[in-house]
Motif scaffolding. Sequence first.
Motif, mmCIF file in Angstrom:
data_model
loop_
_atom_site.group_PDB
_atom_site.id
_atom_site.type_symbol
_atom_site.label_atom_id
_atom_site.label_comp_id
_atom_site.label_asym_id
_atom_site.label_seq_id
_atom_site.Cartn_x
_atom_site.Cartn_y
_atom_site.Cartn_z
ATOM 1 N N ILE A 43 -23.545 12.092 37.008
ATOM 2 C CA ILE A 43 -23.533 12.597 38.333
ATOM 3 C C ILE A 43 -24.754 13.771 38.410
ATOM 4 O O ILE A 43 -24.469 14.619 37.515
ATOM 5 C CB ILE A 43 -22.176 13.161 38.907
ATOM 6 N N HIS A 44 -25.550 13.600 39.284
ATOM 7 C CA HIS A 44 -26.726 14.612 39.208
ATOM 8 C C HIS A 44 -26.589 15.849 39.588
ATOM 9 O O HIS A 44 -27.167 16.949 39.172
ATOM 10 C CB HIS A 44 -27.798 13.893 40.319
ATOM 11 N N ILE A 45 -25.589 16.077 40.345
ATOM 12 C CA ILE A 45 -25.285 17.475 40.697
ATOM 13 C C ILE A 45 -24.676 18.224 39.470
ATOM 14 O O ILE A 45 -25.157 19.358 39.324
ATOM 15 C CB ILE A 45 -24.043 17.582 41.719
ATOM 16 N N ILE A 46 -23.797 17.745 38.667
ATOM 17 C CA ILE A 46 -23.445 18.187 37.575
ATOM 18 C C ILE A 46 -24.539 18.554 36.487
ATOM 19 O O ILE A 46 -24.666 19.635 36.001
ATOM 20 C CB ILE A 46 -22.376 17.320 36.714
ATOM 21 N N PHE A 83 -36.791 33.944 41.644
ATOM 22 C CA PHE A 83 -36.845 33.474 42.902
ATOM 23 C C PHE A 83 -36.790 32.084 43.089
ATOM 24 O O PHE A 83 -36.060 31.375 43.815
ATOM 25 C CB PHE A 83 -37.952 33.883 43.675
ATOM 26 N N LEU A 84 -37.375 31.323 42.301
ATOM 27 C CA LEU A 84 -37.345 29.890 42.108
ATOM 28 C C LEU A 84 -35.935 29.396 41.659
ATOM 29 O O LEU A 84 -35.245 28.401 42.539
ATOM 30 C CB LEU A 84 -38.395 29.104 41.361
ATOM 31 N N VAL A 85 -35.209 29.906 40.869
ATOM 32 C CA VAL A 85 -33.884 29.599 40.476
ATOM 33 C C VAL A 85 -33.036 30.006 41.527
ATOM 34 O O VAL A 85 -32.051 29.036 41.722
ATOM 35 C CB VAL A 85 -33.474 30.625 39.236
ATOM 36 N N PHE A 86 -33.053 30.984 42.427
ATOM 37 C CA PHE A 86 -32.409 31.319 43.462
ATOM 38 C C PHE A 86 -32.379 30.122 44.504
ATOM 39 O O PHE A 86 -31.277 29.720 45.181
ATOM 40 C CB PHE A 86 -32.843 32.458 44.194
ATOM 41 N N GLY A 91 -29.449 25.484 46.607
ATOM 42 C CA GLY A 91 -29.417 24.118 47.076
ATOM 43 C C GLY A 91 -28.255 23.375 46.682
ATOM 44 O O GLY A 91 -27.396 22.771 47.147
ATOM 45 N N VAL A 92 -28.278 23.656 45.088
ATOM 46 C CA VAL A 92 -27.169 23.005 44.389
ATOM 47 C C VAL A 92 -25.745 23.488 44.728
ATOM 48 O O VAL A 92 -24.746 22.574 44.958
ATOM 49 C CB VAL A 92 -27.456 23.072 42.721
ATOM 50 N N GLY A 182 -19.761 25.583 43.087
ATOM 51 C CA GLY A 182 -20.158 25.941 44.316
ATOM 52 C C GLY A 182 -20.256 27.401 44.784
ATOM 53 O O GLY A 182 -21.067 27.884 45.092
ATOM 54 N N GLY A 183 -18.660 27.718 44.562
ATOM 55 C CA GLY A 183 -18.392 29.000 44.861
ATOM 56 C C GLY A 183 -19.125 30.062 44.325
ATOM 57 O O GLY A 183 -19.669 30.917 44.586
#
Length: 216
Positions: A43-46, A83-86, A91-92, A182-183
């Motif tokens: 799963i790409h999100i993980i 900032f890029l990590v933010f 988004g994730v 997510g939280g």
Amino acid sequence: MVCGGFTCSKNALCSLNVVYMLVGLLLIGVAAWEKGYGIVSSIHIIGGVIAVGVFLLLIAIVGLIGALNHHQVMLFFYMVILFLVFLFQFGVSCSCLAMNRGQQEKLLSATWGIMSNETKVSLERQLNCCGLLNTNLTQLQFANDVLQCDAPCKVKGVKGEECPVCGDVMLLKSSEALKILGGVGLFFSFTEILGVWLAVRYRNQKDPRANPSAFL
């Protein structure tokens, strides 16, 4: 009380980076726990959450070293990368929170379909379940999976009726992990803006112990 001094800004930035290191380790740990329960490792999100955790850990180390040494170059790259990590983490995290059961079922079904039989059997044995989802569209595939199932629970029944469905077990664990990921990710993504602001402020301050005639 406003933190405007050089030492105060330095201590605040160092403390924030220590927190980022802990958050990065937390994200990696929760995502690894998700995979450890067999919740379809592709799963790409993980994978995205693990990537965010690793990058956040690395950039926190860079920021901590830059803050301790008041290193201008390291602080500059720290600001840009943070900032890029933010943006990526925000988004994730939103994707994790917005994913409903139907979307999770589609991801599981797509991934289950490309798995080898050996992988399915191993996963069923690990989770002590048989088959993925017993729906109208997957009844034939579900029956085939149950026949090949070698989970411990199948010993209790000739056809494996006593075995839980793997899809339900996976979705239960997946929903819990996605909410946590997510939280936590969403909450701490906003602190990264604070980190960028502190780095900009601290970088433009002159070290009182340095040569007064030296440039910043």
